[in-house]
Design a protein around this motif. Structure first.
Motif, PDB file in Angstrom:
ATOM      1  N   GLY A  38       0.763  -1.139   0.008  1.00 49.51           N
ATOM      2  CA  GLY A  38      -0.007   0.141   0.051  1.00 49.51           C
ATOM      3  C   GLY A  38       0.921   1.225   0.011  1.00 49.51           C
ATOM      4  N   GLY A  39       2.230   1.211  -0.379  1.00 46.17           N
ATOM      5  CA  GLY A  39       3.024   2.479  -0.396  1.00 46.17           C
ATOM      6  C   GLY A  39       3.298   2.806   0.919  1.00 46.17           C
ATOM      7  N   ARG A  40       3.253   2.084   1.792  1.00 47.78           N
ATOM      8  CA  ARG A  40       3.339   2.623   3.370  1.00 47.78           C
ATOM      9  C   ARG A  40       2.436   3.830   3.660  1.00 47.78           C
ATOM     10  NH1 ARG A  40       7.755  -0.243   5.362  1.00 47.78           N
ATOM     11  NH2 ARG A  40       9.355  -1.097   4.008  1.00 47.78           N
ATOM     12  N   SER A  41       1.099   3.866   3.150  1.00 51.97           N
ATOM     13  CA  SER A  41       0.389   5.058   3.424  1.00 51.97           C
ATOM     14  C   SER A  41      -0.538   4.812   4.185  1.00 51.97           C
ATOM     15  CB  SER A  41      -0.059   5.415   1.908  1.00 51.97           C
ATOM     16  OG  SER A  41      -0.871   4.349   1.268  1.00 51.97           O
ATOM     17  N   LEU A  42      -0.773   3.828   4.921  1.00 52.97           N
ATOM     18  CA  LEU A  42      -2.220   3.842   5.871  1.00 52.97           C
ATOM     19  C   LEU A  42      -2.009   4.384   6.949  1.00 52.97           C
ATOM     20  CD1 LEU A  42      -2.483  -0.527   5.726  1.00 52.97           C
ATOM     21  CD2 LEU A  42      -3.307   1.322   4.182  1.00 52.97           C
ATOM     22  N   GLY A  43      -3.390   4.939   7.201  1.00 52.67           N
ATOM     23  CA  GLY A  43      -3.531   5.786   8.380  1.00 52.67           C
ATOM     24  C   GLY A  43      -3.863   4.849   9.531  1.00 52.67           C
ATOM     25  N   PRO A  44      -4.050   5.493  10.897  1.00 48.99           N
ATOM     26  CA  PRO A  44      -3.934   4.709  12.154  1.00 48.99           C
ATOM     27  C   PRO A  44      -5.141   3.848  12.202  1.00 48.99           C
ATOM     28  CG  PRO A  44      -3.855   6.999  12.550  1.00 48.99           C
ATOM     29  CD  PRO A  44      -3.622   6.880  11.111  1.00 48.99           C
ATOM     30  N   ALA A  45      -6.397   4.468  11.608  1.00 45.61           N
ATOM     31  CA  ALA A  45      -7.863   3.682  12.026  1.00 45.61           C
ATOM     32  C   ALA A  45      -7.723   2.514  10.843  1.00 45.61           C
ATOM     33  CB  ALA A  45      -8.805   4.761  11.485  1.00 45.61           C
ATOM     34  N   VAL A  46      -7.306   2.719   9.646  1.00 47.85           N
ATOM     35  CA  VAL A  46      -7.341   1.670   8.692  1.00 47.85           C
ATOM     36  C   VAL A  46      -6.205   0.492   8.988  1.00 47.85           C
ATOM     37  CG1 VAL A  46      -6.789   0.958   6.280  1.00 47.85           C
ATOM     38  CG2 VAL A  46      -7.902   3.247   6.829  1.00 47.85           C
ATOM     39  N   THR A  47      -5.314   1.204   9.741  1.00 47.24           N
ATOM     40  CA  THR A  47      -4.146  -0.265   9.955  1.00 47.24           C
ATOM     41  C   THR A  47      -4.686  -0.943  11.029  1.00 47.24           C
ATOM     42  OG1 THR A  47      -2.332   1.558   9.563  1.00 47.24           O
ATOM     43  CG2 THR A  47      -1.948  -0.347  10.787  1.00 47.24           C
ATOM     44  N   ALA A  48      -5.391  -0.136  12.272  1.00 51.39           N
ATOM     45  CA  ALA A  48      -5.867  -0.921  13.380  1.00 51.39           C
ATOM     46  C   ALA A  48      -6.684  -2.000  13.054  1.00 51.39           C
ATOM     47  CB  ALA A  48      -6.241   0.123  14.234  1.00 51.39           C
ATOM     48  N   LEU A  49      -7.872  -1.440  12.246  1.00 52.12           N
ATOM     49  CA  LEU A  49      -9.243  -2.201  12.304  1.00 52.12           C
ATOM     50  C   LEU A  49      -9.004  -3.305  11.154  1.00 52.12           C
ATOM     51  CD1 LEU A  49     -10.520  -0.170  13.816  1.00 52.12           C
ATOM     52  CD2 LEU A  49     -12.651  -0.324  12.281  1.00 52.12           C
ATOM     53  N   PHE A 258       1.838  -3.379  10.325  1.00 47.52           N
ATOM     54  CA  PHE A 258       2.795  -2.435  11.056  1.00 47.52           C
ATOM     55  C   PHE A 258       3.806  -2.000  10.023  1.00 47.52           C
ATOM     56  CE2 PHE A 258       2.419  -5.439  14.860  1.00 47.52           C
ATOM     57  CZ  PHE A 258       1.139  -5.235  15.030  1.00 47.52           C
ATOM     58  N   MET A 259       4.185  -2.628   8.957  1.00 45.53           N
ATOM     59  CA  MET A 259       5.071  -2.177   7.935  1.00 45.53           C
ATOM     60  C   MET A 259       4.562  -1.087   7.061  1.00 45.53           C
ATOM     61  SD  MET A 259       6.494  -5.914   7.157  1.00 45.53           S
ATOM     62  CE  MET A 259       7.380  -5.654   5.748  1.00 45.53           C
ATOM     63  N   ALA A 260       2.942  -1.165   6.884  1.00 42.89           N
ATOM     64  CA  ALA A 260       2.300  -0.322   6.076  1.00 42.89           C
ATOM     65  C   ALA A 260       2.010   1.149   6.582  1.00 42.89           C
ATOM     66  CB  ALA A 260       1.165  -1.038   5.462  1.00 42.89           C
ATOM     67  N   ILE A 261       1.963   1.269   7.977  1.00 35.39           N
ATOM     68  CA  ILE A 261       1.475   2.556   8.518  1.00 35.39           C
ATOM     69  C   ILE A 261       2.216   3.707   7.898  1.00 35.39           C
ATOM     70  CG2 ILE A 261       2.712   2.363  10.683  1.00 35.39           C
ATOM     71  CD1 ILE A 261      -0.014   3.404  11.908  1.00 35.39           C
ATOM     72  N   LYS A 262       1.656   4.902   7.732  1.00 37.53           N
ATOM     73  CA  LYS A 262       2.466   6.091   7.312  1.00 37.53           C
ATOM     74  C   LYS A 262       3.680   6.353   8.264  1.00 37.53           C
ATOM     75  CE  LYS A 262      -1.399   8.611   5.175  1.00 37.53           C
ATOM     76  NZ  LYS A 262      -2.376   9.792   5.492  1.00 37.53           N
ATOM     77  N   SER A 263       3.639   6.240   9.556  1.00 36.31           N
ATOM     78  CA  SER A 263       4.870   6.563  10.257  1.00 36.31           C
ATOM     79  C   SER A 263       4.748   5.914  11.935  1.00 36.31           C
ATOM     80  CB  SER A 263       4.734   8.218  10.425  1.00 36.31           C
ATOM     81  OG  SER A 263       3.871   8.593  11.338  1.00 36.31           O
ATOM     82  N   VAL A 264       5.816   5.966  12.488  1.00 39.09           N
ATOM     83  CA  VAL A 264       6.016   5.603  13.669  1.00 39.09           C
ATOM     84  C   VAL A 264       5.141   6.118  14.744  1.00 39.09           C
ATOM     85  CG1 VAL A 264       7.391   4.880  15.788  1.00 39.09           C
ATOM     86  CG2 VAL A 264       8.459   4.536  13.312  1.00 39.09           C
ATOM     87  N   LYS A 265       4.780   7.364  14.431  1.00 35.22           N
ATOM     88  CA  LYS A 265       4.060   8.374  15.409  1.00 35.22           C
ATOM     89  C   LYS A 265       2.692   7.727  15.477  1.00 35.22           C
ATOM     90  CE  LYS A 265       5.771  12.427  15.594  1.00 35.22           C
ATOM     91  NZ  LYS A 265       6.037  13.926  15.128  1.00 35.22           N
ATOM     92  N   GLU A 266       2.126   7.372  14.374  1.00 35.51           N
ATOM     93  CA  GLU A 266       0.805   6.945  14.241  1.00 35.51           C
ATOM     94  C   GLU A 266       0.585   5.823  14.780  1.00 35.51           C
ATOM     95  OE1 GLU A 266      -0.447   7.618  10.231  1.00 35.51           O
ATOM     96  OE2 GLU A 266      -0.719   9.910  10.521  1.00 35.51           O
ATOM     97  N   THR A 267       1.550   4.826  15.222  1.00 38.27           N
ATOM     98  CA  THR A 267       1.319   3.234  15.778  1.00 38.27           C
ATOM     99  C   THR A 267       0.589   3.518  17.014  1.00 38.27           C
ATOM    100  OG1 THR A 267       3.590   3.327  16.676  1.00 38.27           O
ATOM    101  CG2 THR A 267       3.446   2.420  14.362  1.00 38.27           C
TER     102      THR A 267
END
Length: 494
Positions: A38-49, A258-267
């Motif tokens: 996904g181009g490492r572009s996922l937001g926190p909500a999409v990543t989580a759910l 975890f690899m696809a989320i936008k940034s560490v901050k958003e984890t």
């Protein structure tokens, strides 16, 4: 319109919605990183759910409520273990894996990360990891397809093969064209459907059963020990159930998020959303079972033949047929979200970790995306072949595969993120020992009946990896440089 028509209409709307999301993701996919991660572009909500939906499958809406309906809250230990494991996974693995996979050759799969992180010039570790994923997930996907066929057979009296083909076709289409983004976006929507369904069914159910006090009295009439977490459960059984949480550290279809989320901050935000979703969903599933006990005690004329159908049965009793159809879609969503997630990871292993790494390395990205789509089609057809004859043995593979992945990959992932001295020889040795332990332990009834095989597999992998790595350790400047760079970037982005 008949009840059947309303319910089928809801299912059709849901399936069409999944295809529309797949088309949208297809328009946003241009290269291999987009297709596989996904181009490492996922937001926190999409990543989580999406991680939660990929994880839970039909167990959340059918298996867990069925077990608690039958035996009471003594069956909730697995849910407790999974919640603890998921939280620790988000806390300890997510931030570091996001950074390290970027620093180490911008890795887009777990095998390619391990290969780059440990500087394994032989490629044996990468190929072995890719083959493990390919083989296990092909059967895993097959078990999901069986569940999809059974769902349509039991819910709509559809021919098993017709249901299997319908579910498989929709999943193949949106996964094949939209890749990782389609899988993540559909999983997000499916996660929302599952969550809302597990909130409204027990909530409205309480009105039918007379509120908390009367519901509790009815439950105790059926099973006086329903609220006793320890009734009939041994210490070994509790350890085995809670130990399911260990599996999270090694599940490729979950940790790839975890690899696809936008940034560490958003984890951190994703962790809060993901664990909140999980806790409320598990509470909803457990409460649904308890409300079901009370309802069918108060209404003996409405019998429940299959405890695992308590969520579906209550939905059909409480709501209009169209809403009941949406609740059926929630069960289907739980099944489909897991299949699609495993399918994209299997395709990644086949193309990125076997074909691209070993056979041909110089094709352009567009060709690799095409190969990825072909791989999804091939894996899907193989999985459908195994699912064609309704086979309970394939469904039994789920707990075995969860233990296998957890014991083979879990300790390796953790050590690779926190211990700079781990090397490829140690990692490969530990993975083999972990996987073999699970296979041997799981096939000896006297052992598996006492303790879930993930426990010895995980512990032995950890010990062997550390021991062999220590004995064979040689200083490597490239590894040390990457390790320090990953730590520096982690602290900077936090």
């Amino acid at each position: 319109m008949s009840d059947y028509t309303y319910q089928m209409l809801a299912i059709v709307i849901y399936l069409v919605g999944m295809l529309v999301i797949g088309w949208y993701a297809y328009r946003r996919t241009s290269n291999l990183t987009d297709y596989m991660l996904g181009g490492r572009s996922l937001g926190p909500a999409v990543t989580a759910l999406s991680a939660g939906a990929a994880d839970m499958s039909g167990w959340l809406l059918m298996g867990l409520p069925g077990a608690i309906y039958f035996s009471g809250l003594s069956e909730a230990w697995m849910a407790i273990g999974l919640t603890i494991g998921a939280y620790l996974n988000w806390l300890f693995v997510a931030p570091r894996l996001r950074v390290y996979t970027q620093v180490s050759s911008d890795s887009i799969t777990i095998p390619s990360y391990l290969d780059s992180r440990l500087k394994d010039n032989s490629k044996i570790l990468r190929v072995a990891s890719g083959l493990i994923i390919l083989v296990f997930f092909t059967f895993y996907v097959s078990s999901g397809m069986v569940a999809g066929g059974v769902f349509f057979e039991s819910s709509f009296n559809m021919n098993y093969h017709g249901g299997l083909l319908l579910v498989s076709t929709v999943i193949i289409l949106y996964t094949l064209f939209g890749g990782f983004l389609a899988v993540s976006y559909t999983d997000f929507v499916q996660g929302l459907i599952m969550f809302l369904s597990l909130i409204i069914v027990p909530l409205f159910g309480f009105f039918l059963t007379g509120g908390f006090s009367e519901t509790a009295d009815s439950i105790r009439t059926v099973n006086p020990d329903a609220f006793n977490f320890l009734k009939g459960v041994s210490a070994a059984a509790i350890i085995s159930s809670v130990a399911w949480g260990l599996g999270y550290f090694g599940q490729p279809h979950i940790i790839v998020r975890f690899m696809a989320i936008k940034s560490v901050k958003e984890t951190k935000q994703a962790r809060r959303i993901g664990i909140g979703w999980m806790i409320l969903s598990l509470l909803g599933a457990s409460t649904t079972a308890l409300v079901g006990i009370a309802y069918f005690q108060q209404h003996p004329e409405a019998s429940l033949t299959d405890p695992e159908a308590v969520f579906i049965a209550l939905g059909q009793i409480i709501f209009h047929p169209f809403i009941a159809g949406i609740l059926l879609a929630a069960v289907l969503a739980a099944i489909m979200s897991t299949i699609s997630s495993q399918l994209i990871v299997t395709s990644s292993a086949l193309i990125e970790d076997l074909y691209k790494a070993v056979i041909k390395k110089d094709d352009d990205d567009k060709k690799y995306v095409l190969y990825g789509r072909i791989a999804i089609l091939i894996v899907s057809l193989v999985a459908m072949y195994f699912a064609w004859e309704k086979n309970s043995t394939i469904l039994d593979l789920v707990s075995f595969a969860w233990a296998g992945f957890g014991a083979a990959f879990g300790p390796t992932i953790l050590l690779s993120l926190y211990w700079r001295k781990i090397n490829s020889i140690g990692a490969l040795s530990g993975m083999v020992v972990g996987a073999v332990t699970v296979m041997v332990w799981g096939n000896i009834d006297a052992l598996s009946g006492t303790l879930y095989e993930i426990v010895p597999g995980f512990i032995l992998n950890l010990i062997v990896t550390m021991l062999v790595s220590t004995l064979t350790h040689k200083p490597n400047q490239a590894i040390d440089k990457e390790f320090d760079e990953a730590l520096e970037l982690l602290h900077k982005e936090r």
